[in-house]
Design a protein around this motif. Structure first.
Motif, PDB file in Angstrom:
ATOM      1  N   LYS A   1     -34.901  -5.260   3.008  1.00 14.40           N
ATOM      2  CA  LYS A   1     -34.455  -5.610   1.660  1.00 14.40           C
ATOM      3  C   LYS A   1     -35.653  -6.093   0.852  1.00 14.40           C
ATOM      4  O   LYS A   1     -36.654  -6.521   1.436  1.00 14.40           O
ATOM      5  N   PRO A   2     -35.564  -6.037  -0.472  1.00 13.52           N
ATOM      6  CA  PRO A   2     -34.555  -5.307  -1.251  1.00 13.52           C
ATOM      7  C   PRO A   2     -34.950  -3.847  -1.404  1.00 13.52           C
ATOM      8  O   PRO A   2     -36.131  -3.508  -1.494  1.00 13.52           O
TER       9      PRO A   2
ATOM     10  N   SER B   1     -33.307  -5.661   9.520  1.00 14.75           N
ATOM     11  CA  SER B   1     -32.844  -5.548   8.135  1.00 14.75           C
ATOM     12  C   SER B   1     -34.027  -5.265   7.222  1.00 14.75           C
ATOM     13  O   SER B   1     -35.140  -5.760   7.445  1.00 14.75           O
TER      14      SER B   1
ATOM     15  N   ASP C   1     -27.048 -10.895   0.708  1.00 13.11           N
ATOM     16  CA  ASP C   1     -27.510 -11.821   1.735  1.00 13.11           C
ATOM     17  C   ASP C   1     -26.373 -12.558   2.439  1.00 13.11           C
ATOM     18  O   ASP C   1     -26.620 -13.380   3.333  1.00 13.11           O
TER      19      ASP C   1
ATOM     20  N   LYS D   1     -29.405  -4.257   0.662  1.00 10.43           N
ATOM     21  CA  LYS D   1     -29.982  -4.638   1.955  1.00 10.43           C
ATOM     22  C   LYS D   1     -29.427  -3.681   2.992  1.00 10.43           C
ATOM     23  O   LYS D   1     -28.231  -3.357   2.977  1.00 10.43           O
TER      24      LYS D   1
END
Length: 302
Positions: A14-15, A12, A54, A30
């Protein structure tokens, strides 16, 4: 249907900022994706009221493990922005939510580049998915409209880049709103007659909304009142969070069931692969399973 283990490594980022002029609060997303693979289809996911990019890890991680790139914006109504129902900005947030999805879709190339995925994504295979308020948001991008006080359909917010979608616990028709909802949540008057994009509607057999005067069947309106092709997945014992799709053991999860969450996630990924023309084997197998299942879920189609 057998549930795949989370054996594929995912990552993942992010941001990631997304241009959204006039929004007041910066739009951020994300991105979650498998570490390997090419020609990956994309899901843009709209969260339920008060959540953020999230949340919904149980869904998103399974989709990424199944080979999807998932983009999650944080909408204005997120708790982190402290905009409650009594805030003067709240009545127009439904429009900002839709604009958020359009901003993500319009800037998808840059978003994917920032996540180092621009060469691995299948930009011809894009879907939108949402839960609760996010389902109404995603539905608008699929072609649903909002009726005004006179019952006249409002603006068309559909997006040409989107080829399929899935709506989890989507708001039903506005003629069944409670007095509070009718007075304060006027945008909860969807018109599904123009929602022509292929979509899977996911509903819980025990989902009783405090905003509706009808029972759990209210959440099937997006299927029954929209044109084909549509599919309906009904989970007999599921409540509004479908076993905990927003998060494990969070306060609003009153029907915690990890297996149910896995079913929702895998059914959506199977449906989207079929609807996007990628592979229909898993969706066909899931449909066949309803004939000899244990009655905890069912699938209908038109």
């Amino acid at each position: 249907m057998s549930f795949r283990p989370l054996g594929h490594q995912i990552v993942s980022v992010k941001p990631i900022p997304v241009p959204a002029p006039g929004r007041g609060i910066d739009l951020q997303v994300k991105v979650t994706a498998p570490q390997a693979g090419q020609k990956l289809p994309v899901i843009v996911f709209s969260h339920g009221n008060a959540w953020s990019m999230d949340g919904y890890g149980s869904l998103v991680d399974r989709w990424a493990a199944a080979g999807f790139i998932v983009v999650q914006p944080t909408h204005l109504d997120s708790h982190r922005n402290a905009i409650g129902w009594d805030d003067p900005r709240f009545p127009t947030i439904w429009r900002v939510r839709i604009a958020d999805l359009h901003a993500v879709l319009d800037n998808l190339g840059d978003i994917l580049a920032q996540a180092h995925l621009e060469t691995r994504a299948d930009r011809e295979s894009i879907a939108v998915v949402g839960h609760s308020w996010g389902a109404q948001t995603a539905g608008a991008v699929l072609g649903a409209r909002v009726l005004d006080a006179d019952g006249v359909p409002g603006e068309d917010f559909s997006h040409s880049a989107v080829s399929a979608g899935a709506l989890i616990a989507a708001t039903g028709s506005g003629d069944a709103l409670t007095p509070f909802a009718a007075e304060n949540l006027a945008f909860m008057r969807p018109d599904f007659s123009s929602m022509s994009t292929p979509a899977l509607v996911v509903a819980g057999g025990r989902d009783q909304s405090q905003l509706s005067t009808r029972g759990p069947e209210w959440f099937t309106d997006a299927y029954h009142l929209s044109p084909a092709p549509k599919s309906l997945l009904t989970l007999t014992e599921a409540e509004h969070t479908m076993g905990g799709i927003a998060g494990d053991r969070v306060a609003e999860t009153t029907d915690e069931d990890p297996a149910r969450v896995a079913l929702v996630a895998d059914a959506i990924s199977a449906y989207l692969r079929a609807a996007l023309g990628l592979d229909d084997a898993e969706w066909t197998a899931l449909g066949a399973g309803t004939e000899d299942g244990d009655g905890t879920w069912s699938i209908a189609g038109k």
